[in-house]
Motif scaffolding. Structure first.
Motif, PDB file in Angstrom:
ATOM      1  N   ARG A  26      -3.577  -7.478  -5.886  1.00 20.17           N
ATOM      2  CA  ARG A  26      -2.881  -6.260  -6.318  1.00 20.17           C
ATOM      3  C   ARG A  26      -1.506  -6.511  -7.105  1.00 20.17           C
ATOM      4  NH1 ARG A  26      -2.472  -2.213  -1.360  1.00 20.17           N
ATOM      5  NH2 ARG A  26      -1.961  -4.308  -0.190  1.00 20.17           N
ATOM      6  N   GLU A  66       0.219  -0.368 -11.400  1.00 28.23           N
ATOM      7  CA  GLU A  66      -0.239  -1.673 -12.221  1.00 28.23           C
ATOM      8  C   GLU A  66       0.897  -2.634 -12.409  1.00 28.23           C
ATOM      9  OE1 GLU A  66      -3.495  -2.358 -12.602  1.00 28.23           O
ATOM     10  OE2 GLU A  66      -3.823  -0.313 -11.845  1.00 28.23           O
ATOM     11  N   ASP A 123      -4.503 -10.963  -1.228  1.00 31.20           N
ATOM     12  CA  ASP A 123      -4.203  -9.728  -2.158  1.00 31.20           C
ATOM     13  C   ASP A 123      -4.051  -9.704  -3.666  1.00 31.20           C
ATOM     14  OD1 ASP A 123      -3.547  -6.979  -2.629  1.00 31.20           O
ATOM     15  OD2 ASP A 123      -2.028  -6.832  -1.129  1.00 31.20           O
ATOM     16  N   LYS A 160       1.950   1.770  -3.611  1.00 28.26           N
ATOM     17  CA  LYS A 160       1.034   2.336  -4.263  1.00 28.26           C
ATOM     18  C   LYS A 160       0.750   3.960  -4.122  1.00 28.26           C
ATOM     19  CE  LYS A 160      -2.603  -0.193  -5.061  1.00 28.26           C
ATOM     20  NZ  LYS A 160      -2.599  -0.451  -6.467  1.00 28.26           N
ATOM     21  N   SER A 185       0.964  -1.242  -0.117  1.00 23.36           N
ATOM     22  CA  SER A 185      -0.068  -0.190  -0.084  1.00 23.36           C
ATOM     23  C   SER A 185       0.829   1.185   0.021  1.00 23.36           C
ATOM     24  CB  SER A 185      -0.944   0.039   1.171  1.00 23.36           C
ATOM     25  OG  SER A 185      -1.819  -1.052   1.077  1.00 23.36           O
TER      26      SER A 185
END
Length: 218
Positions: free
Chosen positions: A150, A127, A148, A119, A116
């Motif tokens: 991501r 991405e 997760d 990001k 996080s």
């Protein structure tokens, strides 16, 4: 995350490639160390030299410095007063401690929090964030990527799943109580999470690894 009712802090190394221009974005990777390891700046540099942004997370309250020998004969890395739990063997703290105070819970959460953090940085291609873990870090990688979604890629290095089917870890499981064994098999065994993964994964292993067997990559 809180540990024993108190807030913790986690040390990380963060690196960006040389020559990164203002406004430029690069893919990134979260680095998850193994047992006896720590957040290694050299590991971050291996990735930044290849054009990636990288963050290495210290999962047992470690900070930079040389290992210190204790009277017990152990040589742990130096720590800090805001540390979360340290790993207790092979899941020896399960059931004994509530879930939120177990080392594995904190390790999973700290890696996800580091993701996080990545990001939130303007230079990171959100991405294009991947994850790579070694040994215990490989075990964590397979659990984290099932929780997760991501991550753009995952690279578990001699760490996978089905640990209860290997000679080494199946023996360590027998040293736990029946309740602890059941808790591990129902909550932390990586094979529970692998079917939930969506990212491409590169498993790196050897045919004669002591802890992680080739057969585990069913």
């Amino acid at each position: 995350m809180d540990y024993n009712g108190k807030q913790t802090k986690v040390f990380c190394w963060y690196g960006v490639p040389n020559g990164l221009s203002k406004g430029e974005k690069r893919p990134a990777v979260v680095l998850v160390h193994g047992g006896g390891g720590t957040a290694f700046p050299e590991w971050v540099k291996e990735w930044t030299d290849r054009g990636y942004i990288a963050i290495a997370v210290a999962l047992e309250g470690q900070v930079p410095g040389e290992k210190m020998e204790h009277t017990s004969g152990e040589k742990p890395w130096p720590g800090h007063e805001f540390s979360g739990p340290r790993r207790m063997g092979f899941f020896e703290d399960v059931v004994i401690k509530k879930l939120q105070d177990q080392w594995f819970y904190h390790a999973v959460a700290d890696v996800m929090l580091a993701t996080s953090l990545l990001k939130s940085f303007p230079e990171v291609d959100v991405e294009g964030i991947g994850i790579s873990g070694i040994s215990w870090g490989g075990i964590l990688t397979n659990v984290i990527t099932g929780i997760d979604d991501r991550y753009a890629f995952a690279i578990p290095v001699y760490g996978c799943g089905f640990l209860h089917e290997t000679p080494h870890y199946s023996h360590l499981l027998t040293l736990l109580s029946k309740e602890q064994q059941q808790f591990y098999l129902q909550n932390w065994e990586p094979s529970l999470y692998i079917p939930l993964q969506v990212q491409p994964t590169l498993f790196v292993n050897g045919t004669n690894d002591f802890s992680f067997h080739y057969e585990q990559l069913h």
